[in-house]
Enzyme design. Structure first.
Site, PDB file in Angstrom:
ATOM      1  N   GLU A  90     -16.581  37.950  -1.165  1.00  0.00           N
ATOM      2  CA  GLU A  90     -15.931  37.263  -0.041  1.00  0.00           C
ATOM      3  C   GLU A  90     -14.805  38.445   0.687  1.00  0.00           C
ATOM      4  OE1 GLU A  90     -17.514  35.045   1.172  1.00  0.00           O
ATOM      5  OE2 GLU A  90     -18.270  34.232  -0.468  1.00  0.00           O
ATOM      6  N   HIS A 121     -16.986  40.926   2.807  1.00  0.00           N
ATOM      7  CA  HIS A 121     -17.401  40.261   4.012  1.00  0.00           C
ATOM      8  C   HIS A 121     -15.864  40.690   4.953  1.00  0.00           C
ATOM      9  CE1 HIS A 121     -21.109  38.486   3.537  1.00  0.00           C
ATOM     10  NE2 HIS A 121     -20.635  37.689   2.407  1.00  0.00           N
ATOM     11  N   HIS A 147     -15.548  44.460   5.829  1.00  0.00           N
ATOM     12  CA  HIS A 147     -16.778  44.626   6.900  1.00  0.00           C
ATOM     13  C   HIS A 147     -16.276  44.189   8.387  1.00  0.00           C
ATOM     14  CE1 HIS A 147     -21.160  44.842   7.715  1.00  0.00           C
ATOM     15  NE2 HIS A 147     -20.704  45.658   8.388  1.00  0.00           N
TER      16      HIS A 147
END
Length: 223
Positions: A7, A10, A13
């Site tokens: 996670e 993510h 990103h």
């Protein structure tokens, strides 16, 4: 820890994309999303295996890794085929009953296992319900196959970083920063991953095979 690393991938990103791109390009597609998350899992796994030599710990890390590969590299592509078939069945005027869905899923998983595993009785019933365990994934149309491309691209990238490629980290960050400013395949090429070629998928199978070998050696030493 593995889930947290996933996670955070993510989050990293999104952070770089939103910091670098204007709002209209600050998002990114599902095809790109699973690369960053799986990249962080792969790097975390490599770090743990390199820094903790306790055999029991090594087995636990490899077991988690293999479960991840099984889910993303075998289950998700099977779910993608399942999803396509149920859409086509509806278009043909067919009904989607529980028995049909469970039977279709069991047939697809049996094809994945091949002759090595025989699914009968309760095992077939249990395996047939796999689609229901991931029902939320199927609400995002034709998303699930991208877990397989994501883990393939991520492990290809992690291998470059682990090998000491001086440009690998910069290339990976360039991919994160690209956000939605280009087509996903072009964005991944910034990171040095060509998902239009079979190389990333082949590399992922090599990584999985290496883990199987490593696990066999650890179990043999334990005996």
């Amino acid at each position: 820890m593995s889930t947290l690393a996933h996670e955070l991938g993510h989050s990293m990103h999104s952070y770089y994309a939103r910091k670098t791109q204007p709002f209209v390009y600050s998002g990114y597609g599902l095809f790109q999303a699973e690369v960053a998350s799986n990249m962080h899992q792969a790097l975390t796994r490599r770090h743990l295996l390199a820094t903790n030599k306790d055999p029991e710990f090594q087995v636990a890390v490899i077991e988690e890794a293999m479960a991840n590969f099984y889910r993303y590299f075998f289950i998700m592509p099977s779910l993608a085929r399942f999803e396509l078939e149920i859409h086509e069945r509806v278009e043909r005027g067919g009904a989607l009953t529980a028995d049909y869905l469970n039977g279709l899923m069991a047939d697809l998983i049996a094809e994945v296992y091949g002759a090595e595993v025989e699914l009968t009785g309760r095992d077939r019933d249990r395996t047939g319900s796999t689609w229901a365990q991931f029902h939320t994934h199927l609400y995002s149309n034709f998303y699930v196959y991208q877990y397989a491309t994501g883990i393939a691209g991520a492990n290809h990238l992690a291998g470059r970083v682990a090998a000491g490629d001086p440009k690998a980290v910069e290339a990976y960050l360039a991919f994160l920063k690209s956000g939605g400013s280009m087509y996903p395949l072009d964005g991944l090429k910034l990171a040095g991953v060509d998902m239009s070629s079979p190389e990333p998928v082949a590399s992922a199978f090599v990584e999985l095979a290496d883990m199987v070998t490593r696990l066999e050696e650890l179990v043999a030493d334990k005996d």
